[in-house]
Design an enzyme around this catalytic site. Structure first.
Site, PDB file in Angstrom:
ATOM      1  N   CYS A  69       0.860  -1.191   0.000  1.00 16.35           N
ATOM      2  CA  CYS A  69       0.000   0.000   0.000  1.00 16.35           C
ATOM      3  C   CYS A  69       0.892   1.234   0.000  1.00 16.35           C
ATOM      4  O   CYS A  69       1.935   1.234   0.650  1.00 16.35           O
ATOM      5  CB  CYS A  69      -0.827   0.073   1.278  1.00 16.35           C
ATOM      6  SG  CYS A  69      -2.201  -1.030   1.275  1.00 16.35           S
ATOM      7  N   GLU A  96       1.673  -3.801  -5.665  1.00 14.42           N
ATOM      8  CA  GLU A  96       0.584  -4.776  -5.584  1.00 14.42           C
ATOM      9  C   GLU A  96      -0.651  -4.261  -6.311  1.00 14.42           C
ATOM     10  O   GLU A  96      -0.949  -3.073  -6.265  1.00 14.42           O
ATOM     11  CB  GLU A  96       0.246  -5.014  -4.101  1.00 14.42           C
ATOM     12  CG  GLU A  96      -0.739  -6.122  -3.912  1.00 14.42           C
ATOM     13  CD  GLU A  96      -1.132  -6.283  -2.453  1.00 14.42           C
ATOM     14  OE1 GLU A  96      -0.244  -6.611  -1.635  1.00 14.42           O
ATOM     15  OE2 GLU A  96      -2.304  -6.065  -2.132  1.00 14.42           O
TER      16      GLU A  96
HETATM   17  N1  ACO Z   1      -5.056  14.878 -10.087  1.00 12.79           N
HETATM   18  C1  ACO Z   1      -4.218  14.901 -11.145  1.00 12.79           C
HETATM   19  N2  ACO Z   1      -2.973  14.390 -11.138  1.00 12.79           N
HETATM   20  C2  ACO Z   1      -2.542  13.855  -9.991  1.00 12.79           C
HETATM   21  C3  ACO Z   1      -3.344  13.816  -8.815  1.00 12.79           C
HETATM   22  C4  ACO Z   1      -4.659  14.353  -8.903  1.00 12.79           C
HETATM   23  N3  ACO Z   1      -5.478  14.360  -7.842  1.00 12.79           N
HETATM   24  N4  ACO Z   1      -2.631  13.245  -7.822  1.00 12.79           N
HETATM   25  C5  ACO Z   1      -1.431  12.929  -8.348  1.00 12.79           C
HETATM   26  N5  ACO Z   1      -1.388  13.299  -9.653  1.00 12.79           N
HETATM   27  C6  ACO Z   1      -0.280  13.114 -10.599  1.00 12.79           C
HETATM   28  C7  ACO Z   1       0.734  14.219 -10.443  1.00 12.79           C
HETATM   29  O1  ACO Z   1       0.482  15.285 -11.304  1.00 12.79           O
HETATM   30  C8  ACO Z   1       2.035  13.527 -10.733  1.00 12.79           C
HETATM   31  O2  ACO Z   1       2.262  13.404 -12.105  1.00 12.79           O
HETATM   32  P1  ACO Z   1       3.397  14.340 -12.844  1.00 12.79           P
HETATM   33  O3  ACO Z   1       4.643  14.235 -12.016  1.00 12.79           O
HETATM   34  O4  ACO Z   1       3.503  13.667 -14.175  1.00 12.79           O
HETATM   35  O5  ACO Z   1       2.835  15.699 -12.863  1.00 12.79           O
HETATM   36  C9  ACO Z   1       1.796  12.102 -10.231  1.00 12.79           C
HETATM   37  O6  ACO Z   1       0.393  11.916 -10.230  1.00 12.79           O
HETATM   38  C10 ACO Z   1       2.359  11.907  -8.846  1.00 12.79           C
HETATM   39  O7  ACO Z   1       2.112  13.027  -8.060  1.00 12.79           O
HETATM   40  P2  ACO Z   1       2.786  13.200  -6.639  1.00 12.79           P
HETATM   41  O8  ACO Z   1       2.570  14.598  -6.168  1.00 12.79           O
HETATM   42  O9  ACO Z   1       4.184  12.699  -6.691  1.00 12.79           O
HETATM   43  O10 ACO Z   1       1.936  12.164  -5.803  1.00 12.79           O
HETATM   44  P3  ACO Z   1       1.127  12.403  -4.437  1.00 12.79           P
HETATM   45  O11 ACO Z   1       2.038  12.847  -3.348  1.00 12.79           O
HETATM   46  O12 ACO Z   1      -0.074  13.188  -4.695  1.00 12.79           O
HETATM   47  O13 ACO Z   1       0.770  10.875  -4.091  1.00 12.79           O
HETATM   48  C11 ACO Z   1      -0.608   8.973  -4.186  1.00 12.79           C
HETATM   49  C12 ACO Z   1       0.208   9.981  -5.008  1.00 12.79           C
HETATM   50  C13 ACO Z   1       0.310   8.269  -3.182  1.00 12.79           C
HETATM   51  C14 ACO Z   1      -1.202   7.910  -5.108  1.00 12.79           C
HETATM   52  C15 ACO Z   1      -1.730   9.787  -3.465  1.00 12.79           C
HETATM   53  O14 ACO Z   1      -2.605  10.307  -4.423  1.00 12.79           O
HETATM   54  C16 ACO Z   1      -2.514   8.996  -2.443  1.00 12.79           C
HETATM   55  O15 ACO Z   1      -2.055   8.764  -1.329  1.00 12.79           O
HETATM   56  N6  ACO Z   1      -3.747   8.597  -2.808  1.00 12.79           N
HETATM   57  C17 ACO Z   1      -4.633   7.897  -1.899  1.00 12.79           C
HETATM   58  C18 ACO Z   1      -4.159   6.482  -1.636  1.00 12.79           C
HETATM   59  C19 ACO Z   1      -3.913   5.728  -2.919  1.00 12.79           C
HETATM   60  O16 ACO Z   1      -4.741   5.724  -3.827  1.00 12.79           O
HETATM   61  N7  ACO Z   1      -2.755   5.031  -2.985  1.00 12.79           N
HETATM   62  C20 ACO Z   1      -2.374   4.194  -4.097  1.00 12.79           C
HETATM   63  C21 ACO Z   1      -3.066   2.879  -3.982  1.00 12.79           C
HETATM   64  S1  ACO Z   1      -2.363   1.672  -4.987  1.00 12.79           S
HETATM   65  C22 ACO Z   1      -1.327   0.823  -3.977  1.00 12.79           C
HETATM   66  O17 ACO Z   1      -1.383   1.020  -2.771  1.00 12.79           O
HETATM   67  C23 ACO Z   1      -0.309  -0.116  -4.561  1.00 12.79           C
END
Ligand code: ACO
Ligand code: ZN
Length: 483
Positions: free
Chosen positions: A343, A377
């Protein structure tokens, strides 16, 4: 104008009704915003009703059809559009169920959740966009006719980053050679070890949390003990992650709590950024608290109590008060499927600042140290998919851009620790594979180069492998027996 239905039977599709006829399962249009002049409507399903003697004071928990569950919310009667209501298909038991539901969830004197949004303090809320466009810079690239590893420099074209914010994953326009449906299906559904759909509750039980300096709106249900879910706001100690239902109990706890960083070894430090490694078996309570907290923002993983088989890699930012939790990923001590992340989460108040990609990058640094490849995962969430795809694209383009001479998928995988499958998939997504004289070759097009050069100019914190002080932990067979 609302018309009254004369039939005593619930209507069955697309008709005008009055508010007292609305039941759980009804589909209708909901005014998206609370601003009276803003009349944007979105189709939604009623998941729960908090009823009142006066139906106009009812609260409705709605799910917007086709949008991510994190946008589900409680709305008041005046946001329901009652002139095109679809009723759930009647089954033998549905009438009884609907009636029972309405009574068991009757209003309990708590103020409407909307009240919370009017707080003056900073509120870190759910991104209001369901799912953005994942490949804004690359999606509309023409395939052209590039030569293998040809590197040409041209003027950068219009930046369409704006698009990102407004697109839904269903509207993704990916490259023609690549089936988005198949990919999403594969990424989201194949072989999860922790998914258990039946356990996922549909209605959020906690509206917001206060953690450190942040008041954060939650996204999903999390199985916190019931005592905490009676209040709409839960206080969470940002260091030990213990939850509290009242401010008084929380403040009393803060006077006693001595923890100032996650309870594990600090394995990375550069500037104010640190990573701690925590063993789920040794720090059960802390890790369970972390899982409960992260479930508020993760829809599809149901790991709360069984933390023993996992290591937790926790990213913090340090100031004079301590090391503040920014995000984490968990990793199985032994993964039969070769997963290097179970996760992953960035707390909402830190999202979209690059921390997610730092976490991902760190997970691959660990895999490099282990001399292995790894993959997250499955299923991935929508935001997980976006972040991973973006990381893979950046990393593979950087490798190809800097590499001189021949290379192969195996070689890219060896250097980056990204699995062969994920490399191949990314190359296909980028439309970099060309069939040439009987075999496939990798071609870097002008657009890819422009994208990469633009990307390099962005100021970003990166993981510095020199600052990682870590040897992969080894567990004996008995340590890997989890009951
Ligand atoms: N809308 C548009 N683009 C987004 C968004 C959003 N809400 N969130 C992230 N992105 C894009 C970013 O623009 C970036 O892309 P780029 O570098 O090409 O511009 C990329 O995604 C990563 O952005 P970060 O700022 O590095 O990521 P962030 O700190 O926001 O974390 C994460 C990403 C961990 C998935 C976060 O959104 C989160 O915690 N979500 C909730 C939990 C979740 O869904 N986790 C993943 C589950 S899958 C698994 O656990 C294996
Ligand atoms: Zn504490």
């Amino acid at each position: 104008m609302h018309t009254r239905a004369t039939s005593p039977e619930p209507p069955t599709g697309g008709i005008s009704v009055n508010v007292s006829q609305i039941v759980v399962g009804c589909k209708l249009s909901i005014q998206k915003s609370e601003v009276p002049d803003e009349k944007t409507f979105q189709r939604a399903e009623i998941l729960m009703i908090r009823s009142n003697e006066n139906p106009e004071l009812n609260l409705y928990y709605v799910h917007y059809i086709g949008f991510n569950k994190r946008l589900d919310e409680w709305v008041t009667f005046n946001r329901l559009k009652l002139d095109d209501v679809e009723f759930p298909k009647p089954t033998k038991t549905s009438k009884k169920k609907a009636a029972a539901h309405a009574t068991t969830t009757s209003i309990d004197g708590t103020p409407p959740p909307e009240n919370l949004r009017k707080r003056k303090r900073q509120i870190d809320s759910t991104p209001q966009t369901p799912v953005p466009l994942p490949l804004p810079h690359l999606a509309d690239m023409p395939s052209g006719s590039p030569m293998p590893n040809e590197i040409l420099k041209r003027k950068t074209e219009t930046n369409d980053e704006e698009k990102k914010d407004l697109e839904s994953i269903d509207q993704l326009e990916l490259l023609p050679t690549f089936s988005k449906e198949k990919e999403i299906e594969k990424l989201r559904t194949s072989g999860s070890m922790t998914q258990c759909v039946a356990e996922i509750a549909r209605v959020k039980n906690i509206n917001s949390i206060e953690i450190g300096q942040h008041l954060v709106d939650t996204w999903y249900f999390s199985p916190y003990p019931e005592e905490f879910t009676r209040s709409l706001l839960v206080y969470i100690c940002e260091f030990c992650l213990e939850p509290f239902g009242s401010k008084r109990c929380f403040q009393r706890h803060r006077l006693k709590c001595t923890l100032q960083h996650p309870p594990g070894n600090e394995i990375y430090r550069k500037d104010d950024l640190s990573f701690f490694e925590i063993d789920g078996r040794k720090q059960k309570r802390w890790c369970r608290n972390l899982c409960l907290l992260s479930k508020l923002f993760l829809d599809h993983k149901t790991l709360y109590y069984d933390v023993d088989p996992f290591l937790f890699y926790v990213m913090t930012k340090t100031d004079k008060l301590g090391c503040h939790l920014v995000g984490y990923f968990s990793k199985e001590k032994e993964s039969a499927e070769n997963y290097n992340v179970a996760c992953i989460l960035t707390l909402p108040q830190y999202q979209r600042k690059g921390f997610g990609k730092l976490l991902i990058s760190f997970s691959y640094e660990l895999s490099k140290t282990e001399g292995k490849t790894g993959s997250p995962e499955k299923p991935l969430s929508d935001l997980g998919l976006l972040s991973y795809r973006s990381y893979w694209i950046d990393t593979i383009l950087a490798y190809l851009y800097n590499h001189k001479g021949e290379t192969s998928i195996n070689e890219i995988s060896r250097v980056t620790s990204i699995t062969n499958d994920d490399v191949l998939h990314t190359l296909q997504t980028l439309d970099l594979l060309r069939y040439y004289k009987g075999s496939f070759i990798i071609c870097l097009s002008d657009k890819n180069i422009e994208y990469h050069e633009k990307n390099m100019k962005k100021k970003r914190v990166t993981i510095d492998p020199e600052c990682l002080k870590w040897t992969p932990p080894h567990f004996t067979a008995s340590q890997l027996r989890f009951i």
